[in-house]
Design a protein around this motif. Structure first.
Motif, short mmCIF file in Angstrom:
data_model
loop_
_atom_site.label_atom_id
_atom_site.label_comp_id
_atom_site.label_asym_id
_atom_site.label_seq_id
_atom_site.Cartn_x
_atom_site.Cartn_y
_atom_site.Cartn_z
N ASN A 189 -31.79 0.90 57.48
CA ASN A 189 -32.69 1.79 58.18
C ASN A 189 -32.19 2.07 59.46
OD1 ASN A 189 -34.64 -0.41 57.00
ND2 ASN A 189 -34.25 -2.16 58.34
N SER A 190 -33.36 3.05 60.15
CA SER A 190 -33.16 4.10 61.24
C SER A 190 -31.98 4.90 60.86
CB SER A 190 -32.68 3.05 62.65
OG SER A 190 -33.93 2.09 62.52
N LEU A 191 -32.32 5.40 59.89
CA LEU A 191 -30.86 6.48 59.09
C LEU A 191 -30.66 7.59 59.89
CD1 LEU A 191 -31.93 5.54 55.34
CD2 LEU A 191 -29.72 5.16 56.52
N LYS A 192 -29.81 8.38 59.88
CA LYS A 192 -29.14 9.35 61.20
C LYS A 192 -28.35 9.78 60.00
CE LYS A 192 -28.18 6.26 64.56
NZ LYS A 192 -26.47 5.79 65.90
N PRO A 193 -28.77 11.32 60.15
CA PRO A 193 -27.54 12.26 59.42
C PRO A 193 -26.36 11.80 59.25
CG PRO A 193 -28.65 13.62 61.08
CD PRO A 193 -29.10 12.05 61.16
N GLU A 194 -25.61 11.76 60.19
CA GLU A 194 -24.00 11.02 59.72
C GLU A 194 -23.53 10.10 59.02
OE1 GLU A 194 -25.98 11.28 62.96
OE2 GLU A 194 -25.33 9.28 64.39
N ASP A 195 -24.74 9.31 58.28
CA ASP A 195 -25.12 8.60 57.30
C ASP A 195 -24.92 8.86 56.02
OD1 ASP A 195 -27.17 6.10 59.34
OD2 ASP A 195 -25.13 5.89 58.97
N THR A 196 -25.29 10.35 56.20
CA THR A 196 -25.01 11.00 54.72
C THR A 196 -24.07 10.79 53.83
OG1 THR A 196 -26.87 12.48 55.35
CG2 THR A 196 -25.28 13.27 53.58
N ALA A 197 -23.59 10.57 52.85
CA ALA A 197 -22.61 9.42 52.13
C ALA A 197 -22.56 9.63 50.97
CB ALA A 197 -21.24 9.09 52.47
#
Length: 123
Positions: free
Chosen positions: A83-91
């Motif tokens: 939840n509350s995904l952020k661009p830095e979670d891209t992987a």
């Protein structure tokens, strides 16, 4: 042993995704399982771990409070609710079978990995 991830995709910042990892070829309920991610140009980053019964869970500080790991031992499936995904979670997100756990240091060693599922967080 086979681990097959699914559920990745592209989502806007603040959105949610639920990843699944279908396990086969071993006694799933007998192993810790982890989620590990690797962003472009970076090394693998441990995300979360769950003990065999599902009664204990552990998270990296970067995802604590936003991600929830769970498992269904009857279905041999591991999950990661994000939840509350952020661009830095891209992987690329992998599930992995744990063969060594140090819960105090949050250090884990793995012997099998899935092929990964891509998560992209972008507006």
């Amino acid at each position: 042993v086979q681990l097959v991830e699914s559920g990745g995709g592209m989502v806007q910042p603040g959105g949610s995704l639920r990843l699944s990892c279908a396990a086969s070829g071993f006694t799933f309920s007998g192993f810790d399982m982890s989620w590990v991610r690797q962003a472009p140009g970076k090394g693998p980053e441990w995300v979360s771990d769950i003990n065999p019964s599902g009664g204990s869970t552990y998270y990296a500080d970067s995802v604590k409070g936003r991600f929830t790991i769970s498992r269904d031992n009857a279905k041999n499936t591991l999950y990661l609710q994000m939840n509350s995904l952020k661009p830095e979670d891209t992987a690329l997100y992998y599930c992995a079978r744990v063969v060594y756990s140090d819960y105090r240091l949050l250090k884990f060693e793995y012997d099998y990995w899935g092929q990964g599922t891509q998560v992209t967080v972008s507006s």
